[in-house]
Design a protein around this motif. Structure first.
Motif, PDB file in Angstrom:
ATOM      1  N   ASN A  14       6.523  29.041  59.126  1.00  0.00           N
ATOM      2  CA  ASN A  14       7.133  28.980  60.453  1.00  0.00           C
ATOM      3  C   ASN A  14       6.840  30.259  61.222  1.00  0.00           C
ATOM      4  O   ASN A  14       6.896  31.340  60.670  1.00  0.00           O
ATOM      5  N   GLU A  15       6.554  30.057  62.482  1.00  0.00           N
ATOM      6  CA  GLU A  15       6.322  31.240  63.316  1.00  0.00           C
ATOM      7  C   GLU A  15       7.642  31.937  63.630  1.00  0.00           C
ATOM      8  O   GLU A  15       7.713  33.144  63.717  1.00  0.00           O
ATOM      9  N   LYS A  16       8.650  31.098  63.837  1.00  0.00           N
ATOM     10  CA  LYS A  16       9.944  31.661  64.222  1.00  0.00           C
ATOM     11  C   LYS A  16      10.648  32.275  63.011  1.00  0.00           C
ATOM     12  O   LYS A  16      10.646  31.688  61.937  1.00  0.00           O
ATOM     13  N   PRO A  17      11.254  33.432  63.194  1.00  0.00           N
ATOM     14  CA  PRO A  17      11.897  34.068  62.040  1.00  0.00           C
ATOM     15  C   PRO A  17      13.182  33.332  61.637  1.00  0.00           C
ATOM     16  O   PRO A  17      13.820  32.680  62.468  1.00  0.00           O
ATOM     17  N   THR A  18      13.527  33.435  60.388  1.00  0.00           N
ATOM     18  CA  THR A  18      14.793  32.883  59.897  1.00  0.00           C
ATOM     19  C   THR A  18      15.583  34.042  59.271  1.00  0.00           C
ATOM     20  O   THR A  18      15.119  35.184  59.265  1.00  0.00           O
ATOM     21  N   ILE A  19      16.717  33.718  58.712  1.00  0.00           N
ATOM     22  CA  ILE A  19      17.575  34.757  58.129  1.00  0.00           C
ATOM     23  C   ILE A  19      16.856  35.480  56.983  1.00  0.00           C
ATOM     24  O   ILE A  19      17.088  36.664  56.737  1.00  0.00           O
ATOM     25  N   THR A  20      15.958  34.751  56.309  1.00  0.00           N
ATOM     26  CA  THR A  20      15.280  35.370  55.156  1.00  0.00           C
ATOM     27  C   THR A  20      14.249  36.410  55.595  1.00  0.00           C
ATOM     28  O   THR A  20      13.715  37.140  54.761  1.00  0.00           O
ATOM     29  N   MET A  22      14.993  38.749  57.764  1.00  0.00           N
ATOM     30  CA  MET A  22      15.704  39.964  58.189  1.00  0.00           C
ATOM     31  C   MET A  22      15.446  41.103  57.210  1.00  0.00           C
ATOM     32  O   MET A  22      15.483  40.890  55.991  1.00  0.00           O
ATOM     33  N   PRO A  23      15.209  42.290  57.732  1.00  0.00           N
ATOM     34  CA  PRO A  23      15.039  43.428  56.825  1.00  0.00           C
ATOM     35  C   PRO A  23      16.333  43.700  56.037  1.00  0.00           C
ATOM     36  O   PRO A  23      17.415  43.305  56.466  1.00  0.00           O
ATOM     37  N   TYR A  24      16.173  44.384  54.938  1.00  0.00           N
ATOM     38  CA  TYR A  24      17.284  44.676  54.025  1.00  0.00           C
ATOM     39  C   TYR A  24      18.458  45.327  54.767  1.00  0.00           C
ATOM     40  O   TYR A  24      19.606  44.905  54.638  1.00  0.00           O
ATOM     41  N   SER A  25      18.139  46.354  55.573  1.00  0.00           N
ATOM     42  CA  SER A  25      19.216  47.099  56.235  1.00  0.00           C
ATOM     43  C   SER A  25      19.952  46.234  57.251  1.00  0.00           C
ATOM     44  O   SER A  25      21.169  46.344  57.407  1.00  0.00           O
ATOM     45  N   VAL A  26      19.196  45.351  57.927  1.00  0.00           N
ATOM     46  CA  VAL A  26      19.819  44.466  58.921  1.00  0.00           C
ATOM     47  C   VAL A  26      20.702  43.440  58.206  1.00  0.00           C
ATOM     48  O   VAL A  26      21.836  43.188  58.607  1.00  0.00           O
ATOM     49  N   MET A  27      20.170  42.903  57.115  1.00  0.00           N
ATOM     50  CA  MET A  27      20.938  41.899  56.369  1.00  0.00           C
ATOM     51  C   MET A  27      22.239  42.518  55.841  1.00  0.00           C
ATOM     52  O   MET A  27      23.284  41.863  55.844  1.00  0.00           O
ATOM     53  N   SER A  28      22.167  43.768  55.431  1.00  0.00           N
ATOM     54  CA  SER A  28      23.381  44.452  54.963  1.00  0.00           C
ATOM     55  C   SER A  28      24.407  44.534  56.088  1.00  0.00           C
ATOM     56  O   SER A  28      25.600  44.312  55.869  1.00  0.00           O
ATOM     57  N   GLN A  29      23.919  44.866  57.282  1.00  0.00           N
ATOM     58  CA  GLN A  29      24.827  44.967  58.442  1.00  0.00           C
ATOM     59  C   GLN A  29      25.450  43.621  58.774  1.00  0.00           C
ATOM     60  O   GLN A  29      26.626  43.539  59.119  1.00  0.00           O
ATOM     61  N   ILE A  30      24.639  42.569  58.675  1.00  0.00           N
ATOM     62  CA  ILE A  30      25.158  41.220  58.971  1.00  0.00           C
ATOM     63  C   ILE A  30      26.255  40.872  57.960  1.00  0.00           C
ATOM     64  O   ILE A  30      27.331  40.403  58.328  1.00  0.00           O
TER      65      ILE A  30
ATOM     66  N   LEU B 117      15.446  38.642  68.506  1.00  0.00           N
ATOM     67  CA  LEU B 117      16.066  39.800  69.151  1.00  0.00           C
ATOM     68  C   LEU B 117      16.509  40.830  68.096  1.00  0.00           C
ATOM     69  O   LEU B 117      16.301  42.032  68.270  1.00  0.00           O
ATOM     70  N   VAL B 118      17.095  40.339  67.005  1.00  0.00           N
ATOM     71  CA  VAL B 118      17.544  41.249  65.945  1.00  0.00           C
ATOM     72  C   VAL B 118      16.366  42.063  65.412  1.00  0.00           C
ATOM     73  O   VAL B 118      16.458  43.294  65.271  1.00  0.00           O
ATOM     74  N   LEU B 119      15.258  41.375  65.145  1.00  0.00           N
ATOM     75  CA  LEU B 119      14.095  42.077  64.585  1.00  0.00           C
ATOM     76  C   LEU B 119      13.559  43.114  65.575  1.00  0.00           C
ATOM     77  O   LEU B 119      13.201  44.237  65.194  1.00  0.00           O
ATOM     78  N   ALA B 120      13.520  42.732  66.854  1.00  0.00           N
ATOM     79  CA  ALA B 120      13.015  43.662  67.878  1.00  0.00           C
ATOM     80  C   ALA B 120      13.936  44.874  68.007  1.00  0.00           C
ATOM     81  O   ALA B 120      13.474  46.029  68.046  1.00  0.00           O
ATOM     82  N   VAL B 121      15.222  44.600  68.071  1.00  0.00           N
ATOM     83  CA  VAL B 121      16.210  45.667  68.263  1.00  0.00           C
ATOM     84  C   VAL B 121      16.234  46.613  67.059  1.00  0.00           C
ATOM     85  O   VAL B 121      16.343  47.828  67.208  1.00  0.00           O
TER      86      VAL B 121
END
Lengths: 403, 188
Positions: A14-20, A22-30, B117-121
């Protein structure tokens, strides 16, 4: 762009990103914002999420856990932060109990006094079901709790119990199956017999709780810890791995025949532990604390039971309270083996006072030391309290000693 | 809000339209920088607005560009979609020099856009906006069952995940074998 791959199979097609993605640090924040219940549900979605959550240990809005270890049941009251993520589900109760058929167990959920049946399983035991749900919580809880209570429930100490054979003892199941068949077989057991089996299972549960808490890299944190357990060693078992500011320790019922070993509580083993050093408030009412009084002079609030309090103890404590501003309120409870007169012999008689109090002025301070003596008829104990109070709170006609 | 114009390339960006004028003219003229995303549309953004992005702020803090130099050297963010960069620029402009509110309700509701947006930000290191975005992502699964969460966040089941992992390993193995064969061919 990706800081760390936490998910095994990344989204590649998929071109569009999914939750998987997300970088580690972002996923931690979520995860920090998902809340306690959300995290529990997320752990059930897949193995990777479960491992990731257990690794990251997100902060959550869990505030209180009140665990009751009953006869044939465990009940857990869960309280969440009122201003947190799950504002509509601030508290609920989970009850794990043995079913009437011994080979199965049931889980009930109580929300707003409404009982909701959750699950029935034909294998294992109710205690395993409890640990299945709460092991990961106790192991991974990072946010500080406001209150953790582990309470071993006890029978009211009647002489005998009339039990229906294999009937569960919890109130919940009694409510659910209120009609009793006339032909049902009943057995009579003594209170001691009934409690013996329960005490054994409580002991095993405390051991399992200790093992779980021991696995943590940092102690579980709570503002208040209340332990209602049968033996003094069980207090130490839990306290060693829980960092708390306030400790309360009680027994489910006061038992006269408790051996000295089980009754006496000594903090020596853990006195150098971080968990013990952190405590500012100790209230141990049913166990006899055998450490010397001087061991507790760093604790601002202390209520303990002793066998005996000596004249030296009282005079040393009086001196400590007059010179150390961090000491706030202490109460020593002891059996009156020395007779009624001892405290008066030490501090002097106050014949006209109904409530016996002595006031001592503290130089260069707006506070006054109040020493109060009393007798608790129910407990059959003498109490001596040391409290620093404001000078303005001293009764008008009271005599203050500015020695 | 900054206005934008389609550019032709990052080396020779099209002339952007003028930036929004603030109500009161600043005493010291504000410096502006230029950024563009995957679509090459150049956005003119003030240094004040760009302070929200730790990445860009770090890049521009020692540059000392003149207006012409800044115009000639827009910062290329090829990994960010144009519309997402526009959202980011708008947010930075709206919150320029203001304390950020506790909530932000203007974030996209569509999950693909939100994830973009999350990835960009995160890449641009805009801390406050990332906090809002993470909260919004978290709110997507509030009160949902594990099955519903799996559907909303498109989380593969353990079986699907293992299959995908095997497939990825197989593909990587084939690619490595292909590369080795090509290298051997070159050596001959």
């Amino acid at each position: 762009m990706f800081l760390f791959d936490w998910f095994c199979s990344k989204n590649e097609q998929n071109e569009k990103p999914t939750i998987t993605d997300m970088p580690y640090s972002v996923m931690s924040q979520i995860l920090d914002k998902v809340g306690f219940l959300g995290t529990l549900n997320l752990r059930k979605t897949c193995k990777t999420f479960r491992n990731f959550i257990d690794d990251v240990k997100p902060i959550n809005d869990l505030k209180q856990l009140r665990i009751t270890l009953g006869h044939f049941y465990v009940q857990v009251e869960v309280f969440l932060d009122k201003n947190g993520y799950d504002t509509d589900k601030c508290s609920f109760v989970l009850s794990y109990q043995q079913a009437p058929d011994d080979n199965s167990w049931l889980i009930f959920k109580l929300v707003d006094d409404e009982v909701e049946f959750v699950k029935k399983m034909d294998e294992g035991e109710f205690i395993d079901a409890f640990f299945h749900d709460f092991e990961s919580i106790l192991k991974n809880q990072k946010s500080k709790l406001a209150y953790l209570k582990i309470k071993a429930d006890s029978f009211v100490p009647f002489d005998f119990y009339r039990e229906i054979k294999s009937e569960p003892q919890s109130m919940l199941s009694r409510c659910l199956c209120p009609r009793r068949k006339k032909s049902e077989e009943t057995i009579i057991v003594t209170a001691n017999e009934a409690n013996r089996g329960h005490k054994k299972s409580v002991s095993e549960t405390i051991n399992r709780l200790e093992t779980i808490l021991k696995c943590r890299s940092v102690p579980l944190q709570t503002k208040r810890l209340l332990l209602m357990v049968f033996e003094s060693s069980q207090v130490i078992q839990i306290l060693r791995y829980v960092k708390t500011e306030e400790l309360g320790a009680l027994q489910p019922t006061r038992e006269a025949d408790l051996s000295e070993k089980k009754r006496n509580l000594r903090f020596d083993e853990i006195s150098k532990c971080e968990t013990y050093e952190n405590i500012r408030d100790i209230r141990v009412l049913d166990f006899v604390v055998t450490n010397p009084i001087s061991d507790f002079l760093d604790k601002p609030v202390l209520i303990i039971r002793r066998i005996h309090v000596s004249e030296d103890d009282i005079l040393n404590l009086k001196r400590a309270f007059l010179t150390s501003s961090h000491l706030k309120r202490w109460q020593l409870q002891y059996e009156d083996s020395e007779g009624d007169g001892s405290i008066h012999d030490i501090l002097g008689r106050m014949p006209h006072e109904e409530q016996e109090k002595w006031f001592y002025g503290i130089p260069n301070s707006t506070e006054v030391l109040c020493i109060q003596s009393g007798y608790q008829t129910v407990l059959e104990r003498v109490t001596v309290s040391f409290t620093r109070i404001n000078l303005v709170d001293v009764p008008e006609n009271a005599w203050v000693d500015w020695e | 809000m900054s206005s934008t114009e389609q550019g032709t390339s990052s080396a020779a960006p099209a002339e952007p339209t003028t930036a929004p004028e603030s109500a009161a003219a600043p005493e010291v003229p504000e410096s502006f920088y230029y950024v563009h995303g995957k679509d090459k549309v150049v956005h003119k953004v003030s240094a004040g607005a760009l302070q929200h992005s730790a990445l860009i702020h770090g890049m521009i803090s020692n540059l000392g560009y003149t207006e012409e130099q800044a115009k000639a050297n827009p910062f290329p963010f090829e990994n960010i979609d144009g519309d997402i960069l526009q959202m980011v620029v708008d947010w930075c402009n709206q919150h320029k020099g203001k304390p950020t509110p506790p909530e932000d309700t203007n974030l996209p509701k569509q999950k693909e856009k939100l994830f973009d947006l999350v990835l960009a930000v995160n890449y641009l290191e805009i801390k406050e906006l990332l906090t809002y975005c993470c909260k919004q992502v978290a709110m997507m699964v509030k009160g949902k069952s594990p099955e519903e969460i799996r559907e909303i966040w498109m989380i593969p089941t353990d079986a699907e995940d293992e299959a995908a992992e095997k497939e990825a390993k197989k593909r990587a193995g084939k690619e490595a074998a292909g590369e080795t064969a090509a290298a051997a061919g070159d050596a001959k």
